[in-house]
Design a protein around this motif. Sequence first.
Motif, PDB file in Angstrom:
ATOM      1  N   ALA A  44       0.741  -0.831   0.117  1.00  0.00           N
ATOM      2  CA  ALA A  44      -0.137  -0.053   0.048  1.00  0.00           C
ATOM      3  C   ALA A  44       0.979   1.117  -0.024  1.00  0.00           C
ATOM      4  O   ALA A  44       1.996   0.979   0.625  1.00  0.00           O
ATOM      5  CB  ALA A  44      -0.500   0.193   1.206  1.00  0.00           C
ATOM      6  N   VAL A  45      -0.040   2.100  -0.617  1.00  0.00           N
ATOM      7  CA  VAL A  45       0.964   3.230  -0.851  1.00  0.00           C
ATOM      8  C   VAL A  45       0.057   4.479   0.211  1.00  0.00           C
ATOM      9  O   VAL A  45      -0.961   4.648  -0.101  1.00  0.00           O
ATOM     10  CB  VAL A  45       1.373   4.067  -1.928  1.00  0.00           C
ATOM     11  N   ASP A  46       0.849   5.193   1.094  1.00  0.00           N
ATOM     12  CA  ASP A  46      -0.607   6.226   2.127  1.00  0.00           C
ATOM     13  C   ASP A  46       0.455   7.169   1.054  1.00  0.00           C
ATOM     14  O   ASP A  46       1.454   7.748   1.098  1.00  0.00           O
ATOM     15  CB  ASP A  46       0.709   6.355   3.337  1.00  0.00           C
ATOM     16  N   LEU A  47      -0.688   7.914   0.548  1.00  0.00           N
ATOM     17  CA  LEU A  47      -1.399   9.168  -0.134  1.00  0.00           C
ATOM     18  C   LEU A  47      -1.489  10.547   0.847  1.00  0.00           C
ATOM     19  O   LEU A  47      -1.272  11.642   0.021  1.00  0.00           O
ATOM     20  CB  LEU A  47      -2.334   8.491  -1.118  1.00  0.00           C
ATOM     21  N   GLY A  48      -1.225  10.437   1.858  1.00  0.00           N
ATOM     22  CA  GLY A  48      -1.818  11.397   2.740  1.00  0.00           C
ATOM     23  C   GLY A  48      -0.657  13.200   2.426  1.00  0.00           C
ATOM     24  O   GLY A  48      -0.839  13.573   2.358  1.00  0.00           O
ATOM     25  N   HIS A  49       0.766  12.403   2.087  1.00  0.00           N
ATOM     26  CA  HIS A  49       1.619  13.620   2.369  1.00  0.00           C
ATOM     27  C   HIS A  49       1.193  13.723   0.522  1.00  0.00           C
ATOM     28  O   HIS A  49       1.901  14.830  -0.120  1.00  0.00           O
ATOM     29  CB  HIS A  49       3.451  13.184   1.737  1.00  0.00           C
ATOM     30  N   HIS A  50       0.994  13.495  -0.120  1.00  0.00           N
ATOM     31  CA  HIS A  50      -0.214  14.159  -1.795  1.00  0.00           C
ATOM     32  C   HIS A  50      -0.905  15.035  -1.435  1.00  0.00           C
ATOM     33  O   HIS A  50      -1.505  15.735  -2.838  1.00  0.00           O
ATOM     34  CB  HIS A  50       0.011  12.446  -2.420  1.00  0.00           C
ATOM     35  N   VAL A  51      -2.116  14.446  -0.995  1.00  0.00           N
ATOM     36  CA  VAL A  51      -3.011  15.242  -0.682  1.00  0.00           C
ATOM     37  C   VAL A  51      -3.231  16.204   0.448  1.00  0.00           C
ATOM     38  O   VAL A  51      -4.815  17.068   0.760  1.00  0.00           O
ATOM     39  CB  VAL A  51      -4.718  13.912  -0.448  1.00  0.00           C
ATOM     40  N   GLU A  52      -2.140  16.274   1.648  1.00  0.00           N
ATOM     41  CA  GLU A  52      -2.624  16.818   2.999  1.00  0.00           C
ATOM     42  C   GLU A  52      -1.004  17.758   3.176  1.00  0.00           C
ATOM     43  O   GLU A  52      -0.543  17.655   3.038  1.00  0.00           O
ATOM     44  CB  GLU A  52      -2.247  15.488   3.801  1.00  0.00           C
ATOM     45  N   ASP A  53      -1.533  19.202   3.775  1.00  0.00           N
ATOM     46  CA  ASP A  53      -1.163  20.422   3.431  1.00  0.00           C
ATOM     47  C   ASP A  53      -0.971  20.315   4.626  1.00  0.00           C
ATOM     48  O   ASP A  53      -1.107  19.321   5.283  1.00  0.00           O
ATOM     49  CB  ASP A  53      -0.804  21.671   2.670  1.00  0.00           C
ATOM     50  N   VAL A  54       0.209  21.195   5.597  1.00  0.00           N
ATOM     51  CA  VAL A  54       0.637  21.498   6.730  1.00  0.00           C
ATOM     52  C   VAL A  54      -0.971  21.472   7.327  1.00  0.00           C
ATOM     53  O   VAL A  54      -2.250  22.154   7.606  1.00  0.00           O
ATOM     54  CB  VAL A  54       1.331  23.079   7.408  1.00  0.00           C
ATOM     55  N   GLY A  55      -0.909  20.407   8.740  1.00  0.00           N
ATOM     56  CA  GLY A  55      -2.123  20.644   9.679  1.00  0.00           C
ATOM     57  C   GLY A  55      -2.657  18.779   8.945  1.00  0.00           C
ATOM     58  O   GLY A  55      -3.774  19.137   9.956  1.00  0.00           O
ATOM     59  N   ASN A  56      -3.019  18.426   8.058  1.00  0.00           N
ATOM     60  CA  ASN A  56      -3.263  17.190   7.987  1.00  0.00           C
ATOM     61  C   ASN A  56      -4.488  17.815   7.181  1.00  0.00           C
ATOM     62  O   ASN A  56      -5.596  17.020   7.431  1.00  0.00           O
ATOM     63  CB  ASN A  56      -3.662  16.341   9.111  1.00  0.00           C
ATOM     64  N   VAL A  57      -4.919  18.614   6.484  1.00  0.00           N
ATOM     65  CA  VAL A  57      -5.332  19.454   5.648  1.00  0.00           C
ATOM     66  C   VAL A  57      -5.101  19.550   4.352  1.00  0.00           C
ATOM     67  O   VAL A  57      -3.911  20.299   3.587  1.00  0.00           O
ATOM     68  CB  VAL A  57      -6.401  21.336   6.329  1.00  0.00           C
ATOM     69  N   GLY A  58      -5.941  18.627   3.540  1.00  0.00           N
ATOM     70  CA  GLY A  58      -5.944  18.798   2.286  1.00  0.00           C
ATOM     71  C   GLY A  58      -7.018  19.445   1.410  1.00  0.00           C
ATOM     72  O   GLY A  58      -8.258  20.107   2.245  1.00  0.00           O
ATOM     73  N   THR A  59      -6.878  20.055   0.256  1.00  0.00           N
ATOM     74  CA  THR A  59      -8.180  20.534  -0.439  1.00  0.00           C
ATOM     75  C   THR A  59      -8.616  19.987  -1.238  1.00  0.00           C
ATOM     76  O   THR A  59      -7.940  18.753  -1.760  1.00  0.00           O
ATOM     77  CB  THR A  59      -7.779  22.040  -1.575  1.00  0.00           C
ATOM     78  N   ASP A  60      -9.958  20.324  -1.737  1.00  0.00           N
ATOM     79  CA  ASP A  60     -10.438  19.216  -2.886  1.00  0.00           C
ATOM     80  C   ASP A  60      -9.275  19.009  -3.825  1.00  0.00           C
ATOM     81  O   ASP A  60      -9.344  17.430  -4.350  1.00  0.00           O
ATOM     82  CB  ASP A  60     -11.925  19.442  -3.474  1.00  0.00           C
ATOM     83  N   GLU A  61      -9.007  20.005  -4.419  1.00  0.00           N
ATOM     84  CA  GLU A  61      -7.670  19.747  -5.609  1.00  0.00           C
ATOM     85  C   GLU A  61      -6.864  18.753  -5.234  1.00  0.00           C
ATOM     86  O   GLU A  61      -5.926  17.694  -6.185  1.00  0.00           O
ATOM     87  CB  GLU A  61      -6.983  20.721  -6.152  1.00  0.00           C
ATOM     88  N   THR A  62      -6.123  18.760  -3.955  1.00  0.00           N
ATOM     89  CA  THR A  62      -4.735  17.931  -4.060  1.00  0.00           C
ATOM     90  C   THR A  62      -5.267  16.924  -3.566  1.00  0.00           C
ATOM     91  O   THR A  62      -4.863  15.610  -4.086  1.00  0.00           O
ATOM     92  CB  THR A  62      -4.681  17.919  -2.112  1.00  0.00           C
ATOM     93  N   VAL A  63      -6.790  15.907  -3.208  1.00  0.00           N
ATOM     94  CA  VAL A  63      -7.231  15.194  -2.804  1.00  0.00           C
ATOM     95  C   VAL A  63      -7.536  14.985  -4.359  1.00  0.00           C
ATOM     96  O   VAL A  63      -7.225  13.731  -4.514  1.00  0.00           O
ATOM     97  CB  VAL A  63      -8.790  15.111  -2.377  1.00  0.00           C
ATOM     98  N   ALA A  64      -7.847  15.097  -5.245  1.00  0.00           N
ATOM     99  CA  ALA A  64      -8.388  15.004  -6.659  1.00  0.00           C
ATOM    100  C   ALA A  64      -6.801  14.460  -6.767  1.00  0.00           C
ATOM    101  O   ALA A  64      -6.903  12.942  -7.510  1.00  0.00           O
ATOM    102  CB  ALA A  64      -9.146  15.612  -7.671  1.00  0.00           C
ATOM    103  N   GLN A  65      -5.515  15.385  -6.690  1.00  0.00           N
ATOM    104  CA  GLN A  65      -4.201  14.790  -7.627  1.00  0.00           C
ATOM    105  C   GLN A  65      -3.907  13.365  -6.838  1.00  0.00           C
ATOM    106  O   GLN A  65      -3.267  12.700  -7.564  1.00  0.00           O
ATOM    107  CB  GLN A  65      -3.559  15.921  -7.061  1.00  0.00           C
ATOM    108  N   GLY A  66      -4.043  13.397  -5.616  1.00  0.00           N
ATOM    109  CA  GLY A  66      -3.591  12.125  -4.763  1.00  0.00           C
ATOM    110  C   GLY A  66      -4.493  11.013  -5.884  1.00  0.00           C
ATOM    111  O   GLY A  66      -3.953   9.455  -5.880  1.00  0.00           O
TER     112      GLY A  66
END
Length: 146
Positions: A21-43
Motif C-alpha cells: 500500500a502507498v500512503d498518499l497522505g503526503h500527496h493530499v494533505e497540507d500542513v495540519g493534515n488539511v487537504g483541498t479538494d484539488e489535492t485530494v483529486a490529484q492524489g
Amino acid sequence: MLAGPEPPPAQTPAAAHRAPAVDLGHHVEDVGNVGTDETVAQGIRYAADNGAKILNMSIGRPGDAGSAPAVEDAIRYAVGKGCFVAIAGGNAFEDGNQLEVYAEIASRVDGAVSVAATDRNRRRAFYSTTGSWVELAAPGGSAVGF
C-alpha cells in the motif's frame, strides 16, 4: 488515503492485507493534515495512474452534495482505470450528522462505496454518520475498544 496494487490472484481475501500500500497522505494533505479538494483529486489520480487498484479514502469533509466536482471527477477517473474506491461514510453523528461530501459521491459512482462503522455489538458506532449515501457498514473503533 491509502492505495495499493491489486493482490496477486493466488491470494485469498484473508491474505489481501499483505498487498503493498502507498500512503498518499503526503500527496493530499497540507500542513495540519488539511487537504483541498484539488489535492485530494490529484492524489486519487496519482494512485490510479501508478497501479493502485484499491483506494481507501478515510478522509472527508462536510458540505453540500455535489460541492466537490474535482474529487468526483477523479473518483470516476480512478474507477474508469479499474480501481475500487472505499470512502469513509463520516464520523460526525454526534456533531449534527452532517453530509460527508466525499462519501456522498459514492452513491453516484459505480465502483465506489461509502462505508459506515459498526461497534462490537454490530450496531452503528456512536460516532458513525448516517445518511442515504452510506452503502455498507463494517467494524470500526469505539470508546470501549474493539
